[in-house]
Design a protein around this motif. Sequence first.
Motif, mmCIF file in Angstrom:
data_model
loop_
_atom_site.group_PDB
_atom_site.id
_atom_site.type_symbol
_atom_site.label_atom_id
_atom_site.label_comp_id
_atom_site.label_asym_id
_atom_site.label_seq_id
_atom_site.Cartn_x
_atom_site.Cartn_y
_atom_site.Cartn_z
ATOM 1 N N VAL A 1 0.683 -1.013 -0.107
ATOM 2 C CA VAL A 1 0.100 0.135 0.064
ATOM 3 C C VAL A 1 0.754 1.334 -0.127
ATOM 4 O O VAL A 1 0.535 2.253 -0.630
ATOM 5 N N GLY A 2 1.894 1.123 0.944
ATOM 6 C CA GLY A 2 2.764 2.491 0.666
ATOM 7 C C GLY A 2 3.467 2.675 -0.457
ATOM 8 O O GLY A 2 3.668 3.758 -1.119
ATOM 9 N N LEU A 3 3.791 1.638 -1.262
ATOM 10 C CA LEU A 3 4.535 2.002 -2.357
ATOM 11 C C LEU A 3 3.631 2.098 -3.518
ATOM 12 O O LEU A 3 4.101 2.868 -4.462
ATOM 13 N N LEU A 4 2.238 1.867 -3.412
ATOM 14 C CA LEU A 4 1.405 2.288 -4.375
ATOM 15 C C LEU A 4 0.868 3.643 -4.085
ATOM 16 O O LEU A 4 0.773 4.529 -5.020
ATOM 17 N N LEU A 5 0.800 4.055 -2.842
ATOM 18 C CA LEU A 5 0.559 5.591 -2.517
ATOM 19 C C LEU A 5 1.761 6.675 -2.892
ATOM 20 O O LEU A 5 1.461 7.714 -2.935
ATOM 21 N N LEU A 6 3.084 5.940 -2.528
ATOM 22 C CA LEU A 6 4.032 6.816 -2.762
ATOM 23 C C LEU A 6 4.244 7.659 -3.835
ATOM 24 O O LEU A 6 4.432 9.120 -4.228
ATOM 25 N N PRO A 7 3.952 7.245 -5.357
ATOM 26 C CA PRO A 7 3.937 8.190 -6.694
ATOM 27 C C PRO A 7 2.637 9.123 -6.439
ATOM 28 O O PRO A 7 3.022 10.132 -7.155
ATOM 29 N N LEU A 8 1.567 8.606 -5.994
ATOM 30 C CA LEU A 8 0.332 9.540 -5.809
ATOM 31 C C LEU A 8 0.789 10.727 -4.958
ATOM 32 O O LEU A 8 0.348 12.111 -5.378
ATOM 33 N N LEU A 9 1.369 10.362 -3.828
ATOM 34 C CA LEU A 9 2.016 11.428 -2.950
ATOM 35 C C LEU A 9 2.632 12.557 -3.580
ATOM 36 O O LEU A 9 2.778 13.652 -3.240
ATOM 37 N N LEU A 10 3.732 11.954 -4.361
ATOM 38 C CA LEU A 10 4.804 12.797 -4.650
ATOM 39 C C LEU A 10 4.305 13.438 -5.965
ATOM 40 O O LEU A 10 4.733 14.454 -6.241
ATOM 41 N N VAL A 11 3.362 13.011 -6.756
ATOM 42 C CA VAL A 11 2.847 13.918 -7.594
ATOM 43 C C VAL A 11 1.869 15.195 -7.158
ATOM 44 O O VAL A 11 1.905 16.173 -7.697
ATOM 45 N N GLN A 12 1.127 14.898 -6.005
ATOM 46 C CA GLN A 12 0.288 15.956 -5.154
ATOM 47 C C GLN A 12 1.039 16.708 -4.397
ATOM 48 O O GLN A 12 0.551 17.796 -4.166
ATOM 49 N N VAL B 1 6.087 16.112 2.526
ATOM 50 C CA VAL B 1 4.812 15.658 2.782
ATOM 51 C C VAL B 1 4.344 14.215 2.694
ATOM 52 O O VAL B 1 4.045 13.568 3.352
ATOM 53 N N ALA B 2 4.821 13.982 1.489
ATOM 54 C CA ALA B 2 4.756 12.441 1.012
ATOM 55 C C ALA B 2 5.519 11.246 1.982
ATOM 56 O O ALA B 2 4.846 10.451 2.242
ATOM 57 N N LEU B 3 6.612 11.589 2.233
ATOM 58 C CA LEU B 3 7.514 10.876 3.397
ATOM 59 C C LEU B 3 6.854 11.005 4.513
ATOM 60 O O LEU B 3 6.693 9.743 5.347
ATOM 61 N N ALA B 4 6.424 12.062 5.092
ATOM 62 C CA ALA B 4 5.410 12.138 6.417
ATOM 63 C C ALA B 4 4.369 11.378 6.468
ATOM 64 O O ALA B 4 4.011 10.604 7.189
ATOM 65 N N GLY B 5 3.334 11.324 5.153
ATOM 66 C CA GLY B 5 2.296 10.719 5.012
ATOM 67 C C GLY B 5 2.586 9.038 5.297
ATOM 68 O O GLY B 5 1.779 8.468 5.945
ATOM 69 N N LEU B 6 3.586 8.698 4.710
ATOM 70 C CA LEU B 6 3.978 7.055 4.628
ATOM 71 C C LEU B 6 4.535 6.904 5.854
ATOM 72 O O LEU B 6 4.042 5.789 6.506
ATOM 73 N N ALA B 7 5.214 7.738 6.717
ATOM 74 C CA ALA B 7 5.455 7.407 8.100
ATOM 75 C C ALA B 7 4.388 7.246 8.769
ATOM 76 O O ALA B 7 4.322 6.424 9.736
ATOM 77 N N ALA B 8 3.356 8.171 8.505
ATOM 78 C CA ALA B 8 2.429 8.215 9.454
ATOM 79 C C ALA B 8 1.435 6.894 9.314
ATOM 80 O O ALA B 8 0.998 6.171 10.096
#
Length: 374
Positions: free
Chosen positions: A164-175, A180-187
Amino acid sequence: MTTLVLCVDRTNDISRKTGLSMPVVGWEAVRSLVTEVGLSDPEDSSVNCLLEALRVTRELRDEREDAEVAVISGTSDTTVGLDRSVALQLDDLVANFDAEAAVVVIDSAEDERLVPVIESRLRVDAVDRVVVRQAHDIESTYYLLKQFLADEELRSTVLVPLGVGLLLLPLLLVQFTPAVALAGLAALAGAVFLYKGLAIDRFLSEAQDQIRDALYSGQVSVVTYAVAAGLAIVGLFLGALQISGPAAEGDVLVPSVLFVYHSVPWLAFAALTASAGRLLDELIGNEGVPSSYMNLPFGVIAIGLVVRGFAGYLLERQGFLDHLVLLGRLELAPVQRLTMFIIAGIVISLVGVRISASVSNETFDDVVEGRNES
Protein backbone atom coordinates in the motif's frame (compact mmCIF):
# COMPACT_ATOMS: atom_id res chain seq x y z
CA MET A 1 19.79 -48.19 22.52
CA THR A 2 20.69 -46.81 19.10
CA THR A 3 20.96 -43.27 17.81
CA LEU A 4 19.69 -42.95 14.26
CA VAL A 5 21.44 -40.45 11.98
CA LEU A 6 18.68 -39.66 9.49
CA CYS A 7 19.31 -38.02 6.15
CA VAL A 8 15.88 -36.70 5.19
CA ASP A 9 14.70 -36.26 1.60
CA ARG A 10 11.07 -35.16 1.62
CA THR A 11 10.76 -34.58 -2.14
CA ASN A 12 12.06 -38.07 -3.05
CA ASP A 13 14.91 -36.72 -5.21
CA ILE A 14 17.36 -39.42 -4.12
CA SER A 15 15.04 -42.32 -4.84
CA ARG A 16 13.93 -40.86 -8.16
CA LYS A 17 17.48 -40.29 -9.42
CA THR A 18 18.90 -43.63 -8.28
CA GLY A 19 15.88 -45.90 -8.64
CA LEU A 20 16.46 -47.38 -5.17
CA SER A 21 13.69 -48.07 -2.69
CA MET A 22 13.69 -46.33 0.66
CA PRO A 23 14.83 -46.42 3.37
CA VAL A 24 18.53 -47.08 2.76
CA VAL A 25 20.21 -48.24 5.97
CA GLY A 26 23.81 -48.92 6.91
CA TRP A 27 27.23 -47.39 6.44
CA GLU A 28 28.19 -49.23 3.25
CA ALA A 29 24.75 -48.83 1.68
CA VAL A 30 24.78 -45.07 2.24
CA ARG A 31 28.35 -44.78 0.93
CA SER A 32 27.30 -46.52 -2.26
CA LEU A 33 24.27 -44.25 -2.44
CA VAL A 34 26.53 -41.18 -2.35
CA THR A 35 28.27 -42.42 -5.48
CA GLU A 36 25.01 -43.15 -7.25
CA VAL A 37 23.54 -39.71 -6.49
CA GLY A 38 26.79 -37.95 -7.37
CA LEU A 39 27.05 -39.69 -10.75
CA SER A 40 23.39 -38.97 -11.45
CA ASP A 41 23.53 -35.25 -10.57
CA PRO A 42 26.89 -33.86 -9.36
CA GLU A 43 25.31 -30.48 -8.56
CA ASP A 44 22.66 -31.92 -6.24
CA SER A 45 23.04 -30.79 -2.64
CA SER A 46 21.81 -34.23 -1.53
CA VAL A 47 25.37 -35.47 -2.06
CA ASN A 48 26.59 -33.13 0.65
CA CYS A 49 23.68 -34.11 2.88
CA LEU A 50 24.55 -37.81 2.58
CA LEU A 51 28.23 -37.15 3.28
CA GLU A 52 27.30 -35.09 6.34
CA ALA A 53 25.16 -37.96 7.65
CA LEU A 54 28.15 -40.32 7.26
CA ARG A 55 30.45 -37.85 9.02
CA VAL A 56 28.08 -37.44 11.97
CA THR A 57 27.74 -41.23 12.26
CA ARG A 58 31.51 -41.65 12.34
CA GLU A 59 31.87 -39.02 15.06
CA LEU A 60 29.22 -40.70 17.21
CA ARG A 61 30.89 -44.07 16.80
CA ASP A 62 34.27 -42.58 17.68
CA GLU A 63 32.65 -41.45 20.94
CA ARG A 64 31.62 -45.10 21.50
CA GLU A 65 27.94 -44.52 20.82
CA ASP A 66 25.78 -47.04 19.02
CA ALA A 67 24.86 -45.06 15.89
CA GLU A 68 23.29 -46.13 12.63
CA VAL A 69 22.95 -44.05 9.48
CA ALA A 70 19.82 -44.19 7.33
CA VAL A 71 18.20 -42.32 4.47
CA ILE A 72 14.43 -41.81 4.47
CA SER A 73 12.48 -40.27 1.63
CA GLY A 74 8.91 -39.42 0.70
CA THR A 75 7.45 -41.84 -1.80
CA SER A 76 4.08 -40.38 -2.73
CA ASP A 77 2.58 -37.86 -5.11
CA THR A 78 0.56 -35.95 -2.49
CA THR A 79 1.74 -33.72 0.31
CA VAL A 80 0.10 -35.78 3.02
CA GLY A 81 1.30 -39.00 1.38
CA LEU A 82 4.91 -37.79 1.45
CA ASP A 83 4.84 -37.21 5.18
CA ARG A 84 2.99 -40.43 5.92
CA SER A 85 5.43 -42.53 3.86
CA VAL A 86 8.34 -41.03 5.80
CA ALA A 87 6.48 -41.79 9.04
CA LEU A 88 6.07 -45.46 8.03
CA GLN A 89 9.76 -45.79 7.13
CA LEU A 90 10.68 -44.23 10.46
CA ASP A 91 8.44 -46.65 12.38
CA ASP A 92 10.23 -49.59 10.76
CA LEU A 93 13.64 -48.18 11.67
CA VAL A 94 12.63 -47.58 15.28
CA ALA A 95 11.29 -51.12 15.58
CA ASN A 96 14.33 -52.76 13.95
CA PHE A 97 17.06 -50.86 15.78
CA ASP A 98 15.32 -50.11 19.12
CA ALA A 99 16.28 -46.47 18.65
CA GLU A 100 15.75 -43.87 21.35
CA ALA A 101 17.19 -40.71 19.73
CA ALA A 102 17.88 -39.24 16.34
CA VAL A 103 20.15 -36.70 14.66
CA VAL A 104 18.41 -35.21 11.64
CA VAL A 105 20.47 -34.04 8.66
CA ILE A 106 18.69 -31.83 6.11
CA ASP A 107 19.68 -29.59 3.21
CA SER A 108 16.55 -27.50 2.56
CA ALA A 109 13.62 -25.81 4.23
CA GLU A 110 11.33 -28.38 2.57
CA ASP A 111 13.06 -31.23 4.39
CA GLU A 112 12.85 -29.36 7.69
CA ARG A 113 9.07 -29.73 7.62
CA LEU A 114 9.56 -33.41 8.50
CA VAL A 115 11.26 -32.65 11.81
CA PRO A 116 7.94 -32.57 13.75
CA VAL A 117 7.05 -35.98 12.25
CA ILE A 118 10.33 -37.39 13.51
CA GLU A 119 9.93 -35.72 16.91
CA SER A 120 6.57 -37.46 17.34
CA ARG A 121 8.36 -40.83 17.30
CA LEU A 122 11.91 -40.16 18.52
CA ARG A 123 13.79 -37.73 20.71
CA VAL A 124 15.61 -35.42 18.30
CA ASP A 125 18.98 -34.51 19.80
CA ALA A 126 20.14 -32.27 16.94
CA VAL A 127 19.15 -30.91 13.55
CA ASP A 128 22.11 -30.50 11.20
CA ARG A 129 21.36 -28.23 8.24
CA VAL A 130 23.78 -28.64 5.34
CA VAL A 131 24.39 -25.59 3.18
CA VAL A 132 26.88 -25.64 0.33
CA ARG A 133 29.66 -23.21 1.23
CA GLN A 134 29.85 -21.58 -2.20
CA ALA A 135 26.15 -20.69 -2.07
CA HIS A 136 25.82 -20.04 1.67
CA ASP A 137 24.32 -16.56 1.37
CA ILE A 138 21.97 -17.53 -1.45
CA GLU A 139 20.74 -20.64 0.35
CA SER A 140 20.21 -18.80 3.65
CA THR A 141 18.33 -15.99 1.92
CA TYR A 142 16.19 -18.51 0.08
CA TYR A 143 15.28 -20.34 3.28
CA LEU A 144 14.37 -17.10 5.06
CA LEU A 145 12.23 -15.85 2.18
CA LYS A 146 10.46 -19.17 1.86
CA GLN A 147 9.65 -19.33 5.56
CA PHE A 148 8.55 -15.70 5.52
CA LEU A 149 6.20 -16.19 2.57
CA ALA A 150 4.78 -19.34 4.14
CA ASP A 151 3.68 -17.45 7.26
CA GLU A 152 0.27 -15.99 6.38
CA GLU A 153 0.03 -13.69 9.40
CA LEU A 154 3.52 -12.27 8.93
CA ARG A 155 2.89 -11.86 5.22
CA SER A 156 -0.30 -9.86 5.75
CA THR A 157 1.34 -7.77 8.46
CA VAL A 158 4.41 -6.73 6.46
CA LEU A 159 3.75 -7.16 2.75
CA VAL A 160 0.27 -5.59 2.64
CA PRO A 161 1.28 -2.28 4.34
CA LEU A 162 4.47 -2.22 2.28
CA GLY A 163 2.51 -2.70 -0.93
CA VAL A 164 0.00 0.00 0.00
CA GLY A 165 2.83 2.38 0.83
CA LEU A 166 4.57 1.76 -2.49
CA LEU A 167 1.30 2.36 -4.35
CA LEU A 168 0.63 5.61 -2.48
CA LEU A 169 4.15 6.98 -2.83
CA PRO A 170 3.85 8.01 -6.53
CA LEU A 171 0.44 9.58 -5.91
CA LEU A 172 1.70 11.56 -2.93
CA LEU A 173 4.79 12.73 -4.79
CA VAL A 174 2.63 13.99 -7.66
CA GLN A 175 0.24 15.90 -5.39
CA PHE A 176 2.58 17.06 -2.60
CA THR A 177 6.19 17.81 -1.84
CA PRO A 178 8.59 14.94 -1.03
CA ALA A 179 8.59 15.94 2.66
CA VAL A 180 4.80 15.73 2.89
CA ALA A 181 4.77 12.43 0.98
CA LEU A 182 7.36 10.85 3.31
CA ALA A 183 5.51 12.20 6.35
CA GLY A 184 2.29 10.60 5.12
CA LEU A 185 3.99 7.25 4.57
CA ALA A 186 5.61 7.43 8.00
CA ALA A 187 2.21 8.13 9.56
CA LEU A 188 0.74 5.16 7.68
CA ALA A 189 3.52 2.88 8.86
CA GLY A 190 3.12 4.12 12.44
CA ALA A 191 -0.63 3.48 12.34
CA VAL A 192 -0.06 -0.06 11.05
CA PHE A 193 2.52 -0.82 13.72
CA LEU A 194 0.22 0.47 16.47
CA TYR A 195 -2.72 -1.43 14.99
CA LYS A 196 -0.82 -4.72 15.18
CA GLY A 197 1.28 -3.95 18.25
CA LEU A 198 -1.73 -3.05 20.41
CA ALA A 199 -3.69 -6.02 19.01
CA ILE A 200 -6.49 -3.71 17.86
CA ASP A 201 -7.41 -6.17 15.10
CA ARG A 202 -7.93 -8.92 17.66
CA PHE A 203 -9.96 -6.59 19.86
CA LEU A 204 -12.21 -5.57 16.97
CA SER A 205 -12.79 -9.17 15.90
CA GLU A 206 -13.67 -10.19 19.44
CA ALA A 207 -15.85 -7.09 19.92
CA GLN A 208 -18.01 -8.05 16.94
CA ASP A 209 -18.70 -11.47 18.42
CA GLN A 210 -19.39 -10.02 21.85
CA ILE A 211 -21.82 -7.44 20.47
CA ARG A 212 -23.63 -10.06 18.42
CA ASP A 213 -23.92 -12.40 21.40
CA ALA A 214 -25.13 -9.56 23.61
CA LEU A 215 -27.81 -8.56 21.11
CA TYR A 216 -29.06 -12.12 20.73
CA SER A 217 -29.05 -12.76 24.49
CA GLY A 218 -30.93 -9.52 25.31
CA GLN A 219 -28.38 -8.07 27.71
CA VAL A 220 -29.19 -4.72 29.31
CA SER A 221 -25.59 -3.59 28.98
CA VAL A 222 -25.97 -3.24 25.20
CA VAL A 223 -28.40 -0.34 25.70
CA THR A 224 -26.47 1.19 28.58
CA TYR A 225 -23.25 1.08 26.59
CA ALA A 226 -24.93 2.97 23.75
CA VAL A 227 -26.25 5.55 26.24
CA ALA A 228 -22.80 5.80 27.84
CA ALA A 229 -21.21 6.42 24.44
CA GLY A 230 -23.70 9.25 23.79
CA LEU A 231 -23.03 10.81 27.20
CA ALA A 232 -19.29 10.61 26.63
CA ILE A 233 -19.66 12.36 23.27
CA VAL A 234 -21.74 15.12 24.91
CA GLY A 235 -19.11 15.55 27.61
CA LEU A 236 -16.26 15.80 25.12
CA PHE A 237 -18.28 18.24 23.01
CA LEU A 238 -19.07 20.51 25.97
CA GLY A 239 -15.45 20.43 27.09
CA ALA A 240 -14.33 21.36 23.58
CA LEU A 241 -16.78 24.30 23.57
CA GLN A 242 -15.22 25.65 26.75
CA ILE A 243 -11.67 25.64 25.38
CA SER A 244 -12.81 27.34 22.17
CA GLY A 245 -14.16 30.39 23.99
CA PRO A 246 -12.31 33.70 24.41
CA ALA A 247 -11.61 33.04 28.10
CA ALA A 248 -9.51 30.01 27.19
CA GLU A 249 -7.24 31.71 24.68
CA GLY A 250 -3.52 32.01 25.27
CA ASP A 251 -2.10 29.49 27.74
CA VAL A 252 -2.34 25.76 27.09
CA LEU A 253 -2.77 24.70 30.72
CA VAL A 254 -5.95 26.64 31.45
CA PRO A 255 -7.88 25.30 28.40
CA SER A 256 -6.88 21.77 29.36
CA VAL A 257 -8.16 22.22 32.91
CA LEU A 258 -11.36 23.82 31.59
CA PHE A 259 -11.90 20.85 29.30
CA VAL A 260 -11.45 18.42 32.20
CA TYR A 261 -13.69 20.42 34.57
CA HIS A 262 -16.65 20.59 32.20
CA SER A 263 -16.34 17.12 30.64
CA VAL A 264 -15.66 15.03 33.77
CA PRO A 265 -19.28 15.02 35.07
CA TRP A 266 -20.58 13.72 31.75
CA LEU A 267 -17.78 11.18 31.40
CA ALA A 268 -18.35 9.97 34.95
CA PHE A 269 -22.09 9.72 34.28
CA ALA A 270 -21.32 7.72 31.12
CA ALA A 271 -19.09 5.31 33.05
CA LEU A 272 -21.73 5.04 35.76
CA THR A 273 -24.39 4.17 33.16
CA ALA A 274 -22.19 1.51 31.55
CA SER A 275 -21.29 -0.05 34.92
CA ALA A 276 -24.95 -0.03 35.97
CA GLY A 277 -25.90 -1.99 32.86
CA ARG A 278 -23.15 -4.52 33.52
CA LEU A 279 -24.31 -4.84 37.12
CA LEU A 280 -27.90 -5.49 36.02
CA ASP A 281 -26.72 -8.22 33.66
CA GLU A 282 -24.87 -9.89 36.52
CA LEU A 283 -27.91 -9.63 38.80
CA ILE A 284 -30.22 -11.12 36.18
CA GLY A 285 -27.96 -13.80 34.75
CA ASN A 286 -25.95 -15.04 37.75
CA GLU A 287 -26.73 -16.26 41.23
CA GLY A 288 -24.16 -13.97 42.82
CA VAL A 289 -22.57 -10.65 41.95
CA PRO A 290 -18.77 -10.18 42.09
CA SER A 291 -17.65 -7.44 44.45
CA SER A 292 -15.88 -5.65 41.60
CA TYR A 293 -19.18 -5.00 39.81
CA MET A 294 -20.79 -3.70 43.00
CA ASN A 295 -17.90 -1.41 43.82
CA LEU A 296 -17.39 -0.02 40.30
CA PRO A 297 -20.26 2.58 40.31
CA PHE A 298 -19.10 4.01 43.63
CA GLY A 299 -15.52 4.13 42.40
CA VAL A 300 -16.57 6.00 39.26
CA ILE A 301 -18.46 8.63 41.27
CA ALA A 302 -15.55 9.01 43.72
CA ILE A 303 -12.96 9.48 40.96
CA GLY A 304 -15.22 11.96 39.16
CA LEU A 305 -15.61 14.05 42.33
CA VAL A 306 -11.87 14.07 43.06
CA VAL A 307 -10.89 15.00 39.49
CA ARG A 308 -13.53 17.75 39.30
CA GLY A 309 -12.41 19.05 42.70
CA PHE A 310 -8.79 19.43 41.62
CA ALA A 311 -9.80 21.01 38.30
CA GLY A 312 -12.14 23.46 40.11
CA TYR A 313 -9.40 24.35 42.59
CA LEU A 314 -6.95 25.24 39.80
CA LEU A 315 -9.55 27.26 37.87
CA GLU A 316 -10.66 29.11 40.99
CA ARG A 317 -7.08 30.07 41.81
CA GLN A 318 -6.69 31.50 38.30
CA GLY A 319 -9.95 33.45 38.46
CA PHE A 320 -11.82 31.40 35.87
CA LEU A 321 -14.32 30.05 38.39
CA ASP A 322 -16.39 31.69 41.12
CA HIS A 323 -16.20 30.64 44.74
CA LEU A 324 -18.47 27.78 45.70
CA VAL A 325 -21.40 28.85 47.88
CA LEU A 326 -23.24 26.29 50.00
CA LEU A 327 -26.87 26.82 51.13
CA GLY A 328 -26.83 30.30 49.65
CA ARG A 329 -24.68 31.80 52.39
CA LEU A 330 -21.55 29.73 53.13
CA GLU A 331 -18.75 30.67 50.74
CA LEU A 332 -15.86 28.21 50.49
CA ALA A 333 -12.25 29.10 49.81
CA PRO A 334 -10.38 27.19 47.04
CA VAL A 335 -8.67 24.89 49.58
CA GLN A 336 -11.95 24.25 51.38
CA ARG A 337 -13.62 23.46 48.08
CA LEU A 338 -10.91 20.95 47.18
CA THR A 339 -11.02 19.38 50.64
CA MET A 340 -14.78 18.92 50.44
CA PHE A 341 -14.58 17.16 47.08
CA ILE A 342 -11.75 14.89 48.25
CA ILE A 343 -13.61 13.93 51.45
CA ALA A 344 -16.78 13.28 49.48
CA GLY A 345 -14.89 11.01 47.07
CA ILE A 346 -13.28 9.04 49.91
CA VAL A 347 -16.60 8.65 51.75
CA ILE A 348 -18.41 7.41 48.63
CA SER A 349 -15.58 4.98 47.91
CA LEU A 350 -15.76 3.57 51.44
CA VAL A 351 -19.52 3.25 51.19
CA GLY A 352 -19.09 1.32 47.95
CA VAL A 353 -16.58 -1.06 49.54
CA ARG A 354 -18.92 -1.65 52.47
CA ILE A 355 -21.97 -2.27 50.31
CA SER A 356 -20.13 -4.52 47.85
CA ALA A 357 -18.70 -6.60 50.71
CA SER A 358 -22.15 -7.15 52.27
CA VAL A 359 -24.22 -7.62 49.11
CA SER A 360 -21.94 -9.32 46.58
CA ASN A 361 -22.30 -12.76 48.19
CA GLU A 362 -26.09 -12.62 48.21
CA THR A 363 -28.06 -13.98 45.31
CA PHE A 364 -30.46 -11.89 43.32
CA ASP A 365 -33.40 -13.91 44.69
CA ASP A 366 -32.26 -13.26 48.24
CA VAL A 367 -32.13 -9.54 47.59
CA VAL A 368 -35.63 -9.55 46.10
CA GLU A 369 -37.03 -11.60 48.99
CA GLY A 370 -35.43 -9.30 51.54
CA ARG A 371 -37.00 -6.25 49.91
CA ASN A 372 -40.44 -7.91 49.81
CA GLU A 373 -40.23 -8.78 53.47
CA SER A 374 -39.24 -5.23 54.37
